[in-house]
Design a protein around this motif. Structure first.
Motif, PDB file in Angstrom:
ATOM      1  N   ALA A 134      17.319  74.596-176.497  1.00  0.00           N
ATOM      2  CA  ALA A 134      16.003  75.101-176.895  1.00  0.00           C
ATOM      3  C   ALA A 134      15.967  76.622-176.837  1.00  0.00           C
ATOM      4  CB  ALA A 134      14.927  74.506-176.004  1.00  0.00           C
ATOM      5  N   CYS A 135      15.247  77.228-177.798  1.00  0.00           N
ATOM      6  CA  CYS A 135      15.128  78.691-177.845  1.00  0.00           C
ATOM      7  C   CYS A 135      14.329  79.222-176.659  1.00  0.00           C
ATOM      8  CB  CYS A 135      14.446  79.109-179.145  1.00  0.00           C
ATOM      9  SG  CYS A 135      15.406  78.756-180.627  1.00  0.00           S
ATOM     10  N   SER A 136      13.177  78.623-176.402  1.00  0.00           N
ATOM     11  CA  SER A 136      12.302  79.086-175.327  1.00  0.00           C
ATOM     12  C   SER A 136      12.571  78.294-174.053  1.00  0.00           C
ATOM     13  CB  SER A 136      10.835  78.946-175.741  1.00  0.00           C
ATOM     14  OG  SER A 136      10.569  77.614-176.128  1.00  0.00           O
ATOM     15  N   ASP A 137      11.980  78.746-172.981  1.00  0.00           N
ATOM     16  CA  ASP A 137      12.157  78.098-171.687  1.00  0.00           C
ATOM     17  C   ASP A 137      11.433  76.746-171.696  1.00  0.00           C
ATOM     18  OD1 ASP A 137      12.657  77.436-169.108  1.00  0.00           O
ATOM     19  OD2 ASP A 137      11.318  78.938-168.219  1.00  0.00           O
ATOM     20  N   SER A 138      12.200  75.680-171.626  1.00  0.00           N
ATOM     21  CA  SER A 138      11.629  74.333-171.672  1.00  0.00           C
ATOM     22  C   SER A 138      11.660  73.661-170.306  1.00  0.00           C
ATOM     23  CB  SER A 138      12.405  73.476-172.688  1.00  0.00           C
ATOM     24  OG  SER A 138      13.786  73.403-172.323  1.00  0.00           O
ATOM     25  N   HIS A 139      11.795  74.479-169.260  1.00  0.00           N
ATOM     26  CA  HIS A 139      11.957  73.917-167.920  1.00  0.00           C
ATOM     27  C   HIS A 139      10.754  73.070-167.510  1.00  0.00           C
ATOM     28  CE1 HIS A 139      13.310  73.525-163.799  1.00  0.00           C
ATOM     29  NE2 HIS A 139      12.160  74.023-163.375  1.00  0.00           N
ATOM     30  N   LEU A 140       9.543  73.575-167.787  1.00  0.00           N
ATOM     31  CA  LEU A 140       8.343  72.840-167.381  1.00  0.00           C
ATOM     32  C   LEU A 140       8.233  71.504-168.128  1.00  0.00           C
ATOM     33  CD1 LEU A 140       5.662  75.693-167.116  1.00  0.00           C
ATOM     34  CD2 LEU A 140       6.829  74.482-165.260  1.00  0.00           C
ATOM     35  N   ILE A 141       8.543  71.529-169.420  1.00  0.00           N
ATOM     36  CA  ILE A 141       8.512  70.285-170.196  1.00  0.00           C
ATOM     37  C   ILE A 141       9.573  69.321-169.679  1.00  0.00           C
ATOM     38  CG2 ILE A 141       8.832  69.268-172.474  1.00  0.00           C
ATOM     39  CD1 ILE A 141       6.279  70.788-172.290  1.00  0.00           C
ATOM     40  N   ILE A 161      16.603  62.896-184.208  1.00  0.00           N
ATOM     41  CA  ILE A 161      15.252  62.506-183.784  1.00  0.00           C
ATOM     42  C   ILE A 161      15.145  60.987-183.719  1.00  0.00           C
ATOM     43  CG2 ILE A 161      12.808  62.490-184.424  1.00  0.00           C
ATOM     44  CD1 ILE A 161      13.176  65.234-185.649  1.00  0.00           C
ATOM     45  N   ALA A 162      15.634  60.319-184.759  1.00  0.00           N
ATOM     46  CA  ALA A 162      15.575  58.856-184.797  1.00  0.00           C
ATOM     47  C   ALA A 162      16.386  58.243-183.662  1.00  0.00           C
ATOM     48  CB  ALA A 162      16.088  58.351-186.143  1.00  0.00           C
ATOM     49  N   GLN A 163      17.553  58.814-183.381  1.00  0.00           N
ATOM     50  CA  GLN A 163      18.406  58.281-182.322  1.00  0.00           C
ATOM     51  C   GLN A 163      17.738  58.428-180.954  1.00  0.00           C
ATOM     52  OE1 GLN A 163      22.436  59.979-181.284  1.00  0.00           O
ATOM     53  NE2 GLN A 163      23.114  58.141-182.389  1.00  0.00           N
ATOM     54  N   VAL A 164      17.140  59.588-180.702  1.00  0.00           N
ATOM     55  CA  VAL A 164      16.446  59.812-179.435  1.00  0.00           C
ATOM     56  C   VAL A 164      15.270  58.850-179.293  1.00  0.00           C
ATOM     57  CG1 VAL A 164      14.990  61.431-178.142  1.00  0.00           C
ATOM     58  CG2 VAL A 164      17.133  62.218-179.140  1.00  0.00           C
ATOM     59  N   PHE A 165      14.461  58.771-180.349  1.00  0.00           N
ATOM     60  CA  PHE A 165      13.277  57.907-180.282  1.00  0.00           C
ATOM     61  C   PHE A 165      13.663  56.454-180.030  1.00  0.00           C
ATOM     62  CE2 PHE A 165      10.246  55.001-182.234  1.00  0.00           C
ATOM     63  CZ  PHE A 165       9.062  55.402-181.642  1.00  0.00           C
ATOM     64  N   LEU A 166      14.615  55.936-180.792  1.00  0.00           N
ATOM     65  CA  LEU A 166      14.973  54.520-180.676  1.00  0.00           C
ATOM     66  C   LEU A 166      15.661  54.217-179.353  1.00  0.00           C
ATOM     67  CD1 LEU A 166      16.195  53.844-184.334  1.00  0.00           C
ATOM     68  CD2 LEU A 166      14.095  53.005-183.254  1.00  0.00           C
ATOM     69  N   PHE A 167      16.540  55.117-178.904  1.00  0.00           N
ATOM     70  CA  PHE A 167      17.236  54.855-177.643  1.00  0.00           C
ATOM     71  C   PHE A 167      16.261  54.828-176.470  1.00  0.00           C
ATOM     72  CE2 PHE A 167      19.629  56.196-173.860  1.00  0.00           C
ATOM     73  CZ  PHE A 167      20.576  55.179-173.825  1.00  0.00           C
ATOM     74  N   VAL A 168      15.354  55.809-176.413  1.00  0.00           N
ATOM     75  CA  VAL A 168      14.361  55.845-175.337  1.00  0.00           C
ATOM     76  C   VAL A 168      13.404  54.658-175.466  1.00  0.00           C
ATOM     77  CG1 VAL A 168      12.472  57.177-174.312  1.00  0.00           C
ATOM     78  CG2 VAL A 168      14.538  58.346-175.098  1.00  0.00           C
ATOM     79  N   PHE A 169      13.048  54.311-176.686  1.00  0.00           N
ATOM     80  CA  PHE A 169      12.164  53.164-176.918  1.00  0.00           C
ATOM     81  C   PHE A 169      12.759  51.879-176.355  1.00  0.00           C
ATOM     82  CE2 PHE A 169      11.675  49.664-180.132  1.00  0.00           C
ATOM     83  CZ  PHE A 169      10.483  49.159-179.625  1.00  0.00           C
ATOM     84  N   SER A 173       8.436  56.500-175.637  1.00  0.00           N
ATOM     85  CA  SER A 173       9.417  57.165-176.485  1.00  0.00           C
ATOM     86  C   SER A 173       8.777  58.241-177.352  1.00  0.00           C
ATOM     87  CB  SER A 173      10.112  56.129-177.374  1.00  0.00           C
ATOM     88  OG  SER A 173      11.097  56.738-178.169  1.00  0.00           O
ATOM     89  N   ALA A 174       7.594  57.965-177.876  1.00  0.00           N
ATOM     90  CA  ALA A 174       6.904  58.961-178.697  1.00  0.00           C
ATOM     91  C   ALA A 174       6.605  60.215-177.896  1.00  0.00           C
ATOM     92  CB  ALA A 174       5.611  58.364-179.256  1.00  0.00           C
ATOM     93  N   LEU A 175       6.176  60.041-176.651  1.00  0.00           N
ATOM     94  CA  LEU A 175       5.878  61.189-175.784  1.00  0.00           C
ATOM     95  C   LEU A 175       7.141  61.997-175.512  1.00  0.00           C
ATOM     96  CD1 LEU A 175       3.947  62.765-173.947  1.00  0.00           C
ATOM     97  CD2 LEU A 175       4.469  61.132-172.131  1.00  0.00           C
ATOM     98  N   ASN A 176       8.225  61.306-175.145  1.00  0.00           N
ATOM     99  CA  ASN A 176       9.471  62.000-174.820  1.00  0.00           C
ATOM    100  C   ASN A 176      10.081  62.675-176.047  1.00  0.00           C
ATOM    101  OD1 ASN A 176      10.843  61.368-171.892  1.00  0.00           O
ATOM    102  ND2 ASN A 176       9.360  59.812-172.456  1.00  0.00           N
ATOM    103  N   THR A 177      10.091  61.982-177.174  1.00  0.00           N
ATOM    104  CA  THR A 177      10.694  62.546-178.386  1.00  0.00           C
ATOM    105  C   THR A 177       9.895  63.737-178.885  1.00  0.00           C
ATOM    106  OG1 THR A 177      11.468  60.334-178.984  1.00  0.00           O
ATOM    107  CG2 THR A 177      11.507  62.013-180.702  1.00  0.00           C
ATOM    108  N   GLY A 178       8.562  63.615-178.891  1.00  0.00           N
ATOM    109  CA  GLY A 178       7.726  64.721-179.328  1.00  0.00           C
ATOM    110  C   GLY A 178       7.893  65.948-178.453  1.00  0.00           C
ATOM    111  N   SER A 179       7.980  65.748-177.138  1.00  0.00           N
ATOM    112  CA  SER A 179       8.159  66.869-176.217  1.00  0.00           C
ATOM    113  C   SER A 179       9.532  67.516-176.379  1.00  0.00           C
ATOM    114  CB  SER A 179       7.994  66.386-174.770  1.00  0.00           C
ATOM    115  OG  SER A 179       6.704  65.832-174.567  1.00  0.00           O
ATOM    116  N   THR A 180      10.540  66.717-176.668  1.00  0.00           N
ATOM    117  CA  THR A 180      11.898  67.241-176.791  1.00  0.00           C
ATOM    118  C   THR A 180      12.057  68.107-178.030  1.00  0.00           C
ATOM    119  OG1 THR A 180      12.795  65.293-175.678  1.00  0.00           O
ATOM    120  CG2 THR A 180      14.337  66.619-176.958  1.00  0.00           C
ATOM    121  N   PHE A 181      11.503  67.675-179.149  1.00  0.00           N
ATOM    122  CA  PHE A 181      11.675  68.401-180.405  1.00  0.00           C
ATOM    123  C   PHE A 181      10.500  69.335-180.701  1.00  0.00           C
ATOM    124  CE2 PHE A 181      14.541  64.827-180.772  1.00  0.00           C
ATOM    125  CZ  PHE A 181      15.664  65.386-181.378  1.00  0.00           C
TER     126      PHE A 181
END
Length: 318
Positions: A186-193, A96-104, A154-162
Motif C-alpha cells: 500500500a502507498c499510504s500507511d495502512s497500519h490502522l486498517i 480482488i476476486a481471489q481475496v474475496f472468495l478465499f476469505v468468504f 469477506s466484503a468488509l475485509n476485501t473493501g478495506s484491503t483494496f
C-alpha cells in the motif's frame, strides 16, 4: 506522488524457477486438487442419494463439502496455470476476486463448524428435543447464516484491503493474493486498517472457538455420565470427525498467521500457506469418510446405476 502508478496486475510468488520443479508442482497440485474434488463430490452425492443420511448433521456436511470445493478452487487452479505457463501474473480484478472468495469460504467454514458443534451438542445433551430444535427450517437458517456471515466478513475485509492504492511494488510474496502481503504494497500507511481487520478477524475466530469449546465441554460432561463404556465410545465417536476437522482448521490457521512476518519470501511461508489453504479441504472428506460408518456404507452403495436411476438428488430434512 511520482512513485504512484496504477497497478493493473500483481506478480505472485512461484514455487520455483526451474522448469522441472514447476512441472512437479503442477503434478502434485493436480493430484491434490483432483483428490479433493473427488472426495467432496462423493460425499455430496452419497448424502444426497441416500435417504438414511437426510439428517441435519449430513446436511451441514454437504455445505462443508461445497465450501471445501470452493476454497481450494479459488487458489490451486491459478497456481497450476502459472507454473504450467511459466508465469507469475494475476490481474488486479483477479486478485480482488481471489481475496474475496478465499476469505468468504474461510469465514463461512468457521461459522459452519460452530453450527455443527451446536448440532452435536443438541444431539447428545438434549436428545429428546433434537427433532424440535434441529428442524428443517432451523437447519436452513443456520446454514444460510454461515454463508451470509462469510459474504459480509469477506466484503468488509476485501473493501478495506483494496481501499488504498498500491505503489511500493506489485510483487506479492505468496503464491496467491493474501491480505497481509497486500498491505505491504500500500502507498499510504495502512497500519490502522490492518490492525482493525486483524482485531475483527480475531473477534470472529475467538467467538466461534469459544462456542465450539463450550459445546464440547457440555458434550464431554454428558458422555462421561453415561454408565456403559460401549455407549460412551459410540456417542463420542460421532463427534470425532468434527473435532478433528476443527483442530486441523484452527491449528493450521493459527500457525500461519501468528508466525513472525518477514519482509522477503521464504520456503516456510510457502509451506505454511499450503498447510492452511490446501490441506484442510483435502483432508476433510478423508476424515469424515474414515471415521464415519454411515458415510462408508453410503459410498459402498453408491454406483453408476444409482446415479442414473435416482430421480431426486436433493437433500430433504425431516
Amino acid at each position: 506522488m511520482s512513485n504512484q502508478t496504477t497497478v493493473t496486475e500483481f506478480l505472485l510468488l512461484g514455487f520455483s524457477d526451474v522448469r522441472e520443479l514447476q512441472i512437479l508442482h503442477v503434478v502434485v497440485f493436480l493430484v491434490i486438487y483432483l483428490s479433493t474434488l473427488t472426495g467432496n463430490l462423493l460425499i455430496i452425492t452419497a448424502v444426497a442419494l441416500d435417504p438414511h443420511l437426510h439428517t441435519p448433521m449430513y446436511f451441514f456436511l454437504i455445505n462443508m463439502s461445497i465450501i471445501d470445493l470452493g476454497s481450494i478452487s479459488v487458489i490451486v487452479p491459478k497456481s497450476m496455470a502459472n507454473s504450467l505457463l511459466n508465469s507469475r501474473s494475476i490481474s488486479y480484478a483477479g486478485c480482488i476476486a481471489q481475496v474475496f472468495l478465499f476469505v468468504f469460504f474461510a469465514a463461512a467454514n468457521i461459522t459452519l463448524l460452530t453450527v455443527m458443534a451446536y448440532d452435536r451438542y443438541v444431539a447428545i445433551c438434549q436428545p429428546l428435543h433434537y427433532d424440535k430444535v434441529m428442524n428443517r427450517g432451523a437447519c436452513i437458517q443456520m446454514a444460510a447464516s454461515a454463508w451470509t456471515s462469510g459474504i459480509l466478513f469477506s466484503a468488509l475485509n476485501t473493501g478495506s484491503t483494496f481501499k488504498f492504492p498500491f505503489c511500493q511494488s506489485n510483487v506479492i510474496n505468496q503464491f496467491f493474493c493474501e491480505i497481509p502481503q497486500l498491505f505491504k504494497l500500500a502507498c499510504s500507511d495502512s497500519h490502522l486498517i490492518e490492525v482493525g481487520i486483524l482485531g475483527f478477524s480475531a473477534c470472529l475466530l475467538l467467538s466461534c472457538f469459544a462456542l465450539i469449546i463450550a459445546s464440547y465441554v457440555h458434550i464431554f460432561m454428558t458422555v462421561l455420565r453415561i454408565p456403559s463404556e460401549q455407549c460412551r465410545h459410540k456417542t463420542f465417536s460421532t463427534c470425532l470427525p468434527h473435532l478433528t476437522v476443527v483442530s486441523l482448521f484452527f491449528c493450521t490457521g493459527i500457525f500461519a498467521y501468528l508466525k513472525p512476518t518477514s519482509s522477503s519470501a521464504s520456503a516456510m511461508d510457502l509451506v505454511m500457506a499450503v498447510l492452511y489453504s490446501v490441506v484442510p479441504p483435502t483432508m476433510n472428506p478423508v476424515i469424515y469418510s474414515l471415521r464415519n460408518k454411515e458415510i462408508k456404507a453410503a459410498l459402498r452403495r453408491l454406483n453408476v446405476w444409482t446415479l442414473f436411476t435416482k430421480n431426486n438428488i436433493f437433500v430433504f430434512l425431516p
